[in-house]
Design an enzyme around this catalytic site. Structure first.
Site, PDB file in Angstrom:
ATOM      1  N   HIS A 173       0.844  -1.208   0.000  1.00  0.00           N
ATOM      2  CA  HIS A 173       0.000   0.000   0.000  1.00  0.00           C
ATOM      3  C   HIS A 173       0.873   1.249   0.000  1.00  0.00           C
ATOM      4  O   HIS A 173       0.971   1.971   0.992  1.00  0.00           O
ATOM      5  CB  HIS A 173      -0.958  -0.023   1.192  1.00  0.00           C
ATOM      6  CG  HIS A 173      -2.074  -1.006   1.029  1.00  0.00           C
ATOM      7  ND1 HIS A 173      -2.126  -2.197   1.704  1.00  0.00           N
ATOM      8  CD2 HIS A 173      -3.160  -0.983   0.218  1.00  0.00           C
ATOM      9  CE1 HIS A 173      -3.215  -2.864   1.346  1.00  0.00           C
ATOM     10  NE2 HIS A 173      -3.863  -2.165   0.452  1.00  0.00           N
ATOM     11  N   HIS A 177       1.390   1.535  -5.834  1.00  0.00           N
ATOM     12  CA  HIS A 177       0.076   0.882  -5.943  1.00  0.00           C
ATOM     13  C   HIS A 177      -0.969   1.908  -6.404  1.00  0.00           C
ATOM     14  O   HIS A 177      -1.786   1.628  -7.279  1.00  0.00           O
ATOM     15  CB  HIS A 177      -0.327   0.271  -4.600  1.00  0.00           C
ATOM     16  CG  HIS A 177      -1.776  -0.115  -4.500  1.00  0.00           C
ATOM     17  ND1 HIS A 177      -2.361  -1.070  -5.312  1.00  0.00           N
ATOM     18  CD2 HIS A 177      -2.778   0.356  -3.695  1.00  0.00           C
ATOM     19  CE1 HIS A 177      -3.650  -1.182  -5.009  1.00  0.00           C
ATOM     20  NE2 HIS A 177      -3.933  -0.328  -4.039  1.00  0.00           N
ATOM     21  N   HIS A 213      -7.011   6.686  -3.220  1.00  0.00           N
ATOM     22  CA  HIS A 213      -7.906   5.743  -2.533  1.00  0.00           C
ATOM     23  C   HIS A 213      -7.266   5.022  -1.348  1.00  0.00           C
ATOM     24  O   HIS A 213      -7.984   4.468  -0.517  1.00  0.00           O
ATOM     25  CB  HIS A 213      -8.448   4.708  -3.532  1.00  0.00           C
ATOM     26  CG  HIS A 213      -7.500   3.591  -3.809  1.00  0.00           C
ATOM     27  ND1 HIS A 213      -6.414   3.726  -4.640  1.00  0.00           N
ATOM     28  CD2 HIS A 213      -7.448   2.325  -3.329  1.00  0.00           C
ATOM     29  CE1 HIS A 213      -5.751   2.591  -4.666  1.00  0.00           C
ATOM     30  NE2 HIS A 213      -6.343   1.724  -3.887  1.00  0.00           N
ATOM     31  N   ASP A 214      -5.938   5.008  -1.242  1.00  0.00           N
ATOM     32  CA  ASP A 214      -5.275   4.341  -0.113  1.00  0.00           C
ATOM     33  C   ASP A 214      -4.325   5.288   0.614  1.00  0.00           C
ATOM     34  O   ASP A 214      -3.418   4.836   1.323  1.00  0.00           O
ATOM     35  CB  ASP A 214      -4.463   3.127  -0.606  1.00  0.00           C
ATOM     36  CG  ASP A 214      -5.298   1.852  -0.677  1.00  0.00           C
ATOM     37  OD1 ASP A 214      -6.245   1.728   0.120  1.00  0.00           O
ATOM     38  OD2 ASP A 214      -4.991   0.997  -1.540  1.00  0.00           O
ATOM     39  N   ASP A 323      -8.580  -1.634  -8.341  1.00  0.00           N
ATOM     40  CA  ASP A 323      -7.905  -1.863  -7.057  1.00  0.00           C
ATOM     41  C   ASP A 323      -7.446  -3.316  -6.899  1.00  0.00           C
ATOM     42  O   ASP A 323      -6.458  -3.570  -6.217  1.00  0.00           O
ATOM     43  CB  ASP A 323      -8.852  -1.474  -5.914  1.00  0.00           C
ATOM     44  CG  ASP A 323      -8.143  -1.324  -4.589  1.00  0.00           C
ATOM     45  OD1 ASP A 323      -6.920  -1.084  -4.584  1.00  0.00           O
ATOM     46  OD2 ASP A 323      -8.819  -1.428  -3.538  1.00  0.00           O
TER      47      ASP A 323
END
Ligand code: ZN
Length: 439
Positions: A173, A177, A213-214, A323
């Site tokens: 993560h 990524h 998103h992360d 994802d």
């Protein structure tokens, strides 16, 4: 309120007896508890900041003003501050690159819409700035900078903030990524079934959600945060803890950068809300909810992409696909991602073992092998989602390529699993045929 360092082997863990909680960080993010104990500004996934360290740095000359010290409170930005932040802000992303690599990275960007795009190579060619470089390029090629009249300096500042708030110590993560998911999202947005209906706002939201998103992912999952009484679990009441944090962090950076400050307030509120809805959809525990809705829509031929709500739903599905698309990439890249995600799981398992917590599923490196984890992941999460995505896109060349990689990669993991265990268990509890896997 002292902090006890109890481990230092690849990961540093801190124990806070007062709160009966554990917080940790990976090597390189060295930090100790601040004297005040609590951050006054936006709190990241790492709760403890050393204010003494910040003061020392602030006195060193380069960073001296009160305002700049405040900026350091996001320690990801501090420890990973690149020359981009310290130097002048370039007008275009490619100016960030070393001369020798500029041509190669630029050449790669000309093929950013191809499925075998090598994000690892791109990250090396951009000196670890793949996310910033990719987003600047995509925003430009999609005409978003012009359409939304975005200020290039603010855009760049925002993207650097996002990239720097990823933890590059996380094996999985991290910002690469995020760049990988963004590149996949870009490919999906070009699918003919979808592309002709998408508005600039849809594309802007899709790319932004993919990139962020992360953000500030701590490298452990929600159950870990819950059982260690992490402040984020408490803040979000144990519901989509990480996803809520990724969303709220992104909103904070959007506001801090002023990227959208020239837009009407109703529009920025709408963007923030939709961004949240997209990022929250990546909570893997909600997979069945989204898959069920997707199936019903497809069964009833009920998707009308002129409808903004339906487009938003497909953007949620596209982001979910992006994802978890690693198993649909070519083997060489797919394998790297698999090993990285398992390494991150194992690190969590090692921490749990160290602190005598129950070891989470898939996190025990002595029991859970990479092939077994991957076969289960493909069988229960990736294949069901991509089977429906294939129905939606009508077997486009991209979907066919992804499904072909998925089949081949699963066969290779099965063969490796068989070699490890001398049996053909596919991890799902059912015997399966071992397939001779090709490259
Ligand atoms: Zn992700």
């Amino acid at each position: 309120m002292s902090c006890l360092m109890v481990e230092r082997c690849g990961a540093i863990a801190f124990e806070s007896p007062e709160q009966n909680a554990i917080c940790f960080c990976t090597l390189g993010d060295a930090q100790v508890r601040g004297q005040a104990g609590v951050l006054s500004e936006r709190r990241g996934s790492f709760p403890f900041i050393d204010f003494r360290l910040l003061n020392t740095t602030a006195n060193s000359g380069e960073i001296g003003t009160k305002k700049k010290v405040k900026r350091l409170l996001s320690f990801q930005r501090y420890f990973h501050a690149s020359r981009l932040l310290r130097g002048t802000v370039p007008q275009t992303s490619l100016h960030l690159l070393d001369e020798d690599y500029l041509g190669q990275a630029g050449h790669m960007l000309s093929k950013v819409g191809t499925w075998n795009f090598d994000i690892f190579l791109f990250d090396r060619l951009t000196n670890g700035n793949s996310l910033v470089t990719l987003l600047c390029h995509l925003f430009n090629t999609h005409g978003l900078i012009h359409h939304f009249q975005l200020d290039m300096v603010k855009l760049h500042r925002f993207l650097v903030m996002v990239q720097e708030d990823y933890h590059n110590q996380n094996p999985y993560h991290n910002a690469v990524h995020a760049a990988d998911v963004t590149q996949a999202m870009h490919c999906y947005l070009k699918e003919p079934k979808l592309a002709r209906y998408l508005t600039p706002l849809d594309i802007f939201l899709g790319l932004l959600a993919a990139a962020a998103h992360d953000v500030d992912h701590p490298g452990v999952n929600q159950p870990f945060l819950v059982k260690t009484k992490h402040h984020l679990a408490s803040l979000y009441q144990n519901v989509s803890v990480l996803e809520n944090h990724h969303w709220r962090s992104t909103v904070g950076m959007l506001r801090e950068s002023g990227l959208l400050s020239h837009l009407p307030v109703e529009m920025t509120q709408e963007i923030e809300q939709q961004l949240g809805s997209l990022i929250l959809a990546t909570d893997i525990s909600r997979q069945n909810e989204f898959l069920g809705s997707f199936k019903i829509h497809l069964d009833n031929d009920a998707l009308s992409l002129e409808d903004a709500e339906h487009r938003h739903f497909i953007l949620q599905i596209a982001l979910k696909c992006a994802d978890i698309c690693n198993p649909c990439r070519v083997w060489e890249m797919s394998k790297q991602w698999s090993e990285r995600v398992c390494e991150e799981f194992y690190r969590q398992g090692d921490l749990e073992r160290k602190f005598e917590l129950e070891i989470s599923p898939l996190c025990n490196q002595h029991m859970d092998t990479v092939p077994a984890i991957q076969i289960g992941f493909m069988t229960y999460l990736v294949e069901p989602l991509f089977d429906e995505w294939r129905r939606f896109t009508d077997n486009t060349p991209l979907t066919e390529a992804m499904m072909s990689h998925l089949r081949k990669n699963k066969a290779r993991w099965r063969a490796l699993h068989h070699n490890q265990h001398h049996r053909g268990d596919d991890g799902s509890g059912q015997r399966s045929e071992v397939v001779e896997a090709g490259p």
